[in-house]
Design an enzyme around this catalytic site. Structure first.
Site, PDB file in Angstrom:
ATOM      1  N   TYR A  96       0.837  -1.199   0.000  1.00  0.00           N
ATOM      2  CA  TYR A  96       0.000   0.000   0.000  1.00  0.00           C
ATOM      3  C   TYR A  96       0.872   1.250   0.000  1.00  0.00           C
ATOM      4  O   TYR A  96       1.990   1.212  -0.493  1.00  0.00           O
ATOM      5  CB  TYR A  96      -1.059  -0.057   1.130  1.00  0.00           C
ATOM      6  CG  TYR A  96      -2.224   0.760   0.663  1.00  0.00           C
ATOM      7  CD1 TYR A  96      -2.974   0.348  -0.442  1.00  0.00           C
ATOM      8  CD2 TYR A  96      -2.489   2.000   1.201  1.00  0.00           C
ATOM      9  CE1 TYR A  96      -3.962   1.153  -0.972  1.00  0.00           C
ATOM     10  CE2 TYR A  96      -3.477   2.802   0.674  1.00  0.00           C
ATOM     11  CZ  TYR A  96      -4.208   2.374  -0.417  1.00  0.00           C
ATOM     12  OH  TYR A  96      -5.166   3.183  -0.949  1.00  0.00           O
ATOM     13  N   ARG A 149      -8.380  10.511  -8.593  1.00  0.00           N
ATOM     14  CA  ARG A 149      -7.544  11.165  -7.572  1.00  0.00           C
ATOM     15  C   ARG A 149      -6.851  10.072  -6.769  1.00  0.00           C
ATOM     16  O   ARG A 149      -7.262   9.702  -5.683  1.00  0.00           O
ATOM     17  CB  ARG A 149      -8.410  12.055  -6.674  1.00  0.00           C
ATOM     18  CG  ARG A 149      -7.635  13.092  -5.901  1.00  0.00           C
ATOM     19  CD  ARG A 149      -7.749  12.913  -4.389  1.00  0.00           C
ATOM     20  NE  ARG A 149      -7.306  11.591  -3.982  1.00  0.00           N
ATOM     21  CZ  ARG A 149      -7.582  11.021  -2.818  1.00  0.00           C
ATOM     22  NH1 ARG A 149      -8.337  11.601  -1.970  1.00  0.00           N
ATOM     23  NH2 ARG A 149      -7.114   9.808  -2.499  1.00  0.00           N
ATOM     24  N   LYS A 167      -6.145  -2.209  -1.544  1.00  0.00           N
ATOM     25  CA  LYS A 167      -7.066  -2.063  -0.406  1.00  0.00           C
ATOM     26  C   LYS A 167      -7.682  -3.409  -0.035  1.00  0.00           C
ATOM     27  O   LYS A 167      -7.873  -3.732   1.125  1.00  0.00           O
ATOM     28  CB  LYS A 167      -8.174  -1.061  -0.733  1.00  0.00           C
ATOM     29  CG  LYS A 167      -7.684   0.375  -0.708  1.00  0.00           C
ATOM     30  CD  LYS A 167      -8.092   1.092   0.566  1.00  0.00           C
ATOM     31  CE  LYS A 167      -7.213   2.281   0.846  1.00  0.00           C
ATOM     32  NZ  LYS A 167      -7.794   3.378   1.553  1.00  0.00           N
ATOM     33  N   GLU A 238     -13.325   4.582  -3.654  1.00  0.00           N
ATOM     34  CA  GLU A 238     -11.920   4.842  -3.364  1.00  0.00           C
ATOM     35  C   GLU A 238     -11.311   5.754  -4.415  1.00  0.00           C
ATOM     36  O   GLU A 238     -11.402   5.466  -5.621  1.00  0.00           O
ATOM     37  CB  GLU A 238     -11.203   3.481  -3.380  1.00  0.00           C
ATOM     38  CG  GLU A 238      -9.867   3.472  -2.759  1.00  0.00           C
ATOM     39  CD  GLU A 238      -9.891   3.768  -1.292  1.00  0.00           C
ATOM     40  OE1 GLU A 238     -10.688   3.159  -0.552  1.00  0.00           O
ATOM     41  OE2 GLU A 238      -9.100   4.626  -0.873  1.00  0.00           O
ATOM     42  N   ASP A 239     -10.720   6.837  -3.972  1.00  0.00           N
ATOM     43  CA  ASP A 239      -9.932   7.705  -4.848  1.00  0.00           C
ATOM     44  C   ASP A 239     -10.694   8.251  -6.065  1.00  0.00           C
ATOM     45  O   ASP A 239     -10.152   8.327  -7.173  1.00  0.00           O
ATOM     46  CB  ASP A 239      -8.614   7.005  -5.258  1.00  0.00           C
ATOM     47  CG  ASP A 239      -7.638   6.954  -4.080  1.00  0.00           C
ATOM     48  OD1 ASP A 239      -8.020   7.416  -2.977  1.00  0.00           O
ATOM     49  OD2 ASP A 239      -6.516   6.468  -4.241  1.00  0.00           O
ATOM     50  N   ASP A 261     -14.031   5.666   1.580  1.00  0.00           N
ATOM     51  CA  ASP A 261     -12.930   5.582   2.542  1.00  0.00           C
ATOM     52  C   ASP A 261     -12.142   6.882   2.643  1.00  0.00           C
ATOM     53  O   ASP A 261     -11.637   7.222   3.708  1.00  0.00           O
ATOM     54  CB  ASP A 261     -11.993   4.430   2.171  1.00  0.00           C
ATOM     55  CG  ASP A 261     -10.979   4.178   3.267  1.00  0.00           C
ATOM     56  OD1 ASP A 261     -11.407   4.025   4.427  1.00  0.00           O
ATOM     57  OD2 ASP A 261      -9.766   4.178   2.987  1.00  0.00           O
ATOM     58  N   ASP A 262     -12.031   7.602   1.544  1.00  0.00           N
ATOM     59  CA  ASP A 262     -11.265   8.857   1.571  1.00  0.00           C
ATOM     60  C   ASP A 262     -11.938   9.883   2.471  1.00  0.00           C
ATOM     61  O   ASP A 262     -11.274  10.694   3.109  1.00  0.00           O
ATOM     62  CB  ASP A 262     -11.123   9.424   0.160  1.00  0.00           C
ATOM     63  CG  ASP A 262     -10.549   8.379  -0.769  1.00  0.00           C
ATOM     64  OD1 ASP A 262      -9.430   7.936  -0.506  1.00  0.00           O
ATOM     65  OD2 ASP A 262     -11.256   7.977  -1.718  1.00  0.00           O
ATOM     66  N   ASN A 401      -0.524  11.848   1.325  1.00  0.00           N
ATOM     67  CA  ASN A 401       0.176  10.683   0.776  1.00  0.00           C
ATOM     68  C   ASN A 401       0.491  10.923  -0.696  1.00  0.00           C
ATOM     69  O   ASN A 401      -0.204  11.705  -1.346  1.00  0.00           O
ATOM     70  CB  ASN A 401      -0.728   9.444   0.866  1.00  0.00           C
ATOM     71  CG  ASN A 401      -0.952   9.004   2.286  1.00  0.00           C
ATOM     72  OD1 ASN A 401      -0.043   9.029   3.093  1.00  0.00           O
ATOM     73  ND2 ASN A 401      -2.176   8.597   2.589  1.00  0.00           N
TER      74      ASN A 401
HETATM   75  P1  NAD Z   1      -8.925  16.462  -2.338  1.00  0.00           P
HETATM   76  O1  NAD Z   1      -8.426  16.665  -3.714  1.00  0.00           O
HETATM   77  O2  NAD Z   1     -10.352  16.143  -2.117  1.00  0.00           O
HETATM   78  O3  NAD Z   1      -8.589  17.764  -1.463  1.00  0.00           O
HETATM   79  C1  NAD Z   1      -7.381  18.452  -1.489  1.00  0.00           C
HETATM   80  C2  NAD Z   1      -7.592  19.795  -0.837  1.00  0.00           C
HETATM   81  O4  NAD Z   1      -6.332  20.444  -0.726  1.00  0.00           O
HETATM   82  C3  NAD Z   1      -8.511  20.730  -1.617  1.00  0.00           C
HETATM   83  O5  NAD Z   1      -9.392  21.374  -0.738  1.00  0.00           O
HETATM   84  C4  NAD Z   1      -7.564  21.777  -2.170  1.00  0.00           C
HETATM   85  O6  NAD Z   1      -8.179  23.045  -2.285  1.00  0.00           O
HETATM   86  C5  NAD Z   1      -6.510  21.808  -1.092  1.00  0.00           C
HETATM   87  N1  NAD Z   1      -5.259  22.380  -1.571  1.00  0.00           N
HETATM   88  C6  NAD Z   1      -4.631  22.173  -2.741  1.00  0.00           C
HETATM   89  N2  NAD Z   1      -3.538  22.944  -2.818  1.00  0.00           N
HETATM   90  C7  NAD Z   1      -3.468  23.629  -1.672  1.00  0.00           C
HETATM   91  C8  NAD Z   1      -2.580  24.585  -1.153  1.00  0.00           C
HETATM   92  N3  NAD Z   1      -1.520  24.977  -1.845  1.00  0.00           N
HETATM   93  N4  NAD Z   1      -2.835  25.092   0.075  1.00  0.00           N
HETATM   94  C9  NAD Z   1      -3.903  24.706   0.762  1.00  0.00           C
HETATM   95  N5  NAD Z   1      -4.770  23.791   0.337  1.00  0.00           N
HETATM   96  C10 NAD Z   1      -4.564  23.260  -0.862  1.00  0.00           C
HETATM   97  O7  NAD Z   1      -8.018  15.330  -1.720  1.00  0.00           O
HETATM   98  P2  NAD Z   1      -8.265  14.508  -0.372  1.00  0.00           P
HETATM   99  O8  NAD Z   1      -8.968  13.250  -0.670  1.00  0.00           O
HETATM  100  O9  NAD Z   1      -8.839  15.384   0.656  1.00  0.00           O
HETATM  101  O10 NAD Z   1      -6.774  14.099  -0.010  1.00  0.00           O
HETATM  102  C11 NAD Z   1      -5.827  15.096   0.324  1.00  0.00           C
HETATM  103  C12 NAD Z   1      -4.547  14.412   0.783  1.00  0.00           C
HETATM  104  O11 NAD Z   1      -4.802  13.671   1.963  1.00  0.00           O
HETATM  105  C13 NAD Z   1      -3.969  13.424  -0.234  1.00  0.00           C
HETATM  106  O12 NAD Z   1      -2.574  13.571  -0.285  1.00  0.00           O
HETATM  107  C14 NAD Z   1      -4.307  12.091   0.337  1.00  0.00           C
HETATM  108  O13 NAD Z   1      -3.353  11.101   0.020  1.00  0.00           O
HETATM  109  C15 NAD Z   1      -4.272  12.385   1.817  1.00  0.00           C
HETATM  110  N6  NAD Z   1      -5.058  11.420   2.580  1.00  0.00           N
HETATM  111  C16 NAD Z   1      -4.467  10.819   3.639  1.00  0.00           C
HETATM  112  C17 NAD Z   1      -5.146   9.905   4.375  1.00  0.00           C
HETATM  113  C18 NAD Z   1      -4.483   9.267   5.557  1.00  0.00           C
HETATM  114  O14 NAD Z   1      -3.409   9.604   5.885  1.00  0.00           O
HETATM  115  N7  NAD Z   1      -5.080   8.348   6.234  1.00  0.00           N
HETATM  116  C19 NAD Z   1      -6.436   9.562   4.020  1.00  0.00           C
HETATM  117  C20 NAD Z   1      -7.045  10.198   2.935  1.00  0.00           C
HETATM  118  C21 NAD Z   1      -6.341  11.141   2.227  1.00  0.00           C
END
Ligand code: NAD
Length: 552
Positions: A96, A149, A167, A238-239, A261-262, A401
């Site tokens: 993963y 995504r 997953k 997912e994603d 899950d996200d 991530n």
């Molecule tokens: P998403 O695309 O839905 O959201 C991303 C957000 O970041 C948006 O609101 C965007 O406006 C904002 N953004 C982009 N550039 C920015 C900047 N320069 N400054 C401030 N904000 C900014 O994506 P998501 O599903 O919310 O995932 C976001 C991140 O979180 C990914 O890297 C994902 O891998 C990570 N994530 C981690 C976990 C975990 O650790 N368990 C779980 C889910 C997602």
């Protein structure tokens, strides 16, 4: 000897669900026509594990290790799961995040064997027929992506298949969901990633992404076909990109047994991290002010779960929302902004606009910052120093991530906060030693939550997946963190306990299903035994079951 239903000879060796390779014993070799097809020496599974690990450790890159493990999964699933389960800290980052991200980026180039079902935009009108090509009839969990995504890596089109495959491997590893019950699905709706469209080895449709009604119809047809063919199935989104993720979740979450899950899994794991962090800081949830960097699926999902947790503690919705603040790419999320997507409006405060994270920290004085922006390095030295100047023990979660997207590294968080940050990340970081003190960063890995939730849902045959299930799952996970873990700064339990953790979560989730009349089967008297009995163990005895010569 009765061997009906079980292939023999080469067919048996080529069936990854039944194959034991050199571990087929003398009697099995006789009965199943394997004599001469295997070298004479019978190995134990332990010896096979030693061989796998020896080869694994000779490989120099993580991507090579991923390819090696996937090839093992394609040959011998029980051995794959034995290797992964018994070496989970080492293998999880390979199967993963972060390695699966690398694998998805080059999926067409490393492609060996297909796994799962690919449904393309050209398959509209015949999705049911395509799904019924899957050889298993009793599917209980589908993980589906449209690849738009992938982690923090963006649109990877059909290459996103690495995510549902990974997953579902975690469902089996972490919660013992039998691999025969799992189905990875990718909806290939095209890609807007020009590099992939130009890549001669790309394995998906060479067309821009489907949008609008055509897209919705394909997703709708998939859901209907999936539940018609597999009535007990739980479908995990997912994603998906956030413009579809929120909408589709809202549309389907009370209609089918489904979750995202996200949004919801991340919320559960982050909530659990907060509960543990508060055991270190000695503060109450209701006294927190949390500033999110990123207002997407992950950030808003955590916010919504926090709001329900705070309401359950007696706060009004308005008071609860005041604990959650967001900075996105355009600055603080406030009511005066005309550019806000519908899902962000819920958390838009009546406050002056603030352009960036650093000034937002200075003005709002949060107790915690949670990075879910996919923007590497955005928790700069100034940011960490600023939150550390306001809080004795600042809570800093850099959840983006893969590792290359993390808002800061563990070392930066500890070094810049003078060792005071309570830190967790999305991808794993090694322990950090500063001035002879070792800090163990927690990984807010969704694998702590979704496998247990899935196990609880399928064990109770819940009709839907409710928000409350994630809330109780977070509590159950936080309860597994020991005081020894906390003393090292570690806010998630050891992954070595993942089967126990998933069982505890599954119990809590199933109880929610029974209490709310969501379960489609009556509660068994001994729920623990009922759930445990459904958990797959990667032991060879389980594979050929009563048809093996020893049990026949
Ligand atoms: P998403 O695309 O839905 O959201 C991303 C957000 O970041 C948006 O609101 C965007 O406006 C904002 N953004 C982009 N550039 C920015 C900047 N320069 N400054 C401030 N904000 C900014 O994506 P998501 O599903 O919310 O995932 C976001 C991140 O979180 C990914 O890297 C994902 O891998 C990570 N994530 C981690 C976990 C975990 O650790 N368990 C779980 C889910 C997602």
């Amino acid at each position: 000897m009765h061997t009906s239903g079980i292939p023999t000879g080469v067919d048996l060796l080529h069936d990854p669900l039944l194959n034991k390779g050199t571990a087929f014993n003398e009697e099995e070799r006789e009965i199943f026509g394997l004599r001469g097809l295997l070298p004479p020496r019978v190995n134990t599974q332990e010896q096979q594990v030693t061989r796998v690990l020896e080869n694994h450790h000779k490989l120099s890159t993580d991507l090579d290790k991923y390819i090696h493990l996937v090839a093992l999964q394609d040959r011998n699933e029980a051995l794959f799961y034995r290797v992964v389960l018994d070496n989970i800290d080492e293998m999880m980052p390979i199967i993963y995040t972060p390695t699966v991200g690398l694998a998805c980026q080059s999926y067409g180039h490393i492609f060996r064997r297909p796994r799962g079902i690919f449904i393309s935009a050209e398959d509209r009108g015949r999705v049911s027929e395509i799904l019924s090509n899957w050889p298993q009839r009793d599917v209980r969990i589908i993980v589906v992506t449209d690849g738009e995504r992938i982690l923090g890596l963006g649109d990877l089109g059909v290459n996103g298949m690495g995510i549902p495959v990974g997953k579902l491997s975690l469902y089996t590893t972490c919660a013992g969901i039998d691999p025969t019950l799992c189905l990875p699905v990718t909806l290939d709706t095209g890609t807007n990633n020009q590099a992939l469209l130009d890549d001669p080895l790309y394995i998906g449709l060479r067309q821009p992404r489907l949008r609008g009604d055509a897209y919705d119809e394909l997703v709708g047809e998939f859901f209907q076909a999936a539940v018609d063919l597999f009535p007990k199935v739980l479908i995990q989104f997912e994603d998906f990109a956030n413009q579809n993720a929120f909408r589709l979740l809202k549309k389907y979450q009370n209609q089918y047994c489904t979750f995202n899950d996200d949004i919801q899994g991340t919320a559960g794991v982050a909530m659990a991290g907060l509960y543990s962090a508060l055991r270190i800081t000695g503060e109450r949830l209701r006294d927190q002010k949390i500033l999110f960097l990123g207002a997407g699926e992950a950030g808003l999902g955590v916010g919504h779960l926090l709001v329900s947790a705070l309401i359950s503690k007696g706060l009004t919705e308005r008071e609860a929302k005041e604990r959650c603040w967001y900075v996105d790419s355009k600055g603080l999320v406030v009511q005066s902004r005309g550019d806000l997507a519908a899902q962000k409006r819920y958390f838009a405060h009546d406050h002056d606009q603030i352009p960036d994270l650093l000034s937002a920290i200075a003005t709002l004085k949060p107790t915690a910052i949670i990075g879910v922006s996919g923007q590497a390095g955005s928790f700069s030295r100034e940011v960490i120093e600023s939150i550390s100047s306001i809080n004795r023990r600042p809570i800093v979660f850099a959840l983006s991530n893969p590792t290359s997207k993390s808002e800061c590294t563990a070392e930066e968080a500890y070094a810049w906060s003078g060792g005071r940050a309570v830190f967790a990340s999305g991808s794993p970081f090694a322990p950090v030693t500063i001035d002879s003190h070792t800090y163990v960063p927690g990984q807010g890995n969704n694998a702590y939550i979704f496998p247990g939730v899935g196990l609880g849902v399928i064990a109770s045959h819940s009709a839907i997946v409710s928000d409350e299930m994630f809330y109780v799952a977070a509590k159950a996970l936080a309860d597994q963190v020991s005081s020894e873990d906390l003393a090292q700064g570690r806010i998630y339990p050891s992954l070595g306990k993942i089967r126990e953790i998933s069982l505890a979560i599954a119990l809590a989730v199933a109880e929610v299903a029974y209490a709310n009349n969501l379960a489609r089967k009556p509660r068994p008297d001994d729920l623990v035994a009922h759930i445990k009995s459904r958990m797959y163990q990667p032991d060879y005895q389980m594979i050929l079951g009563s048809l093996t010569p020893t049990h026949a």
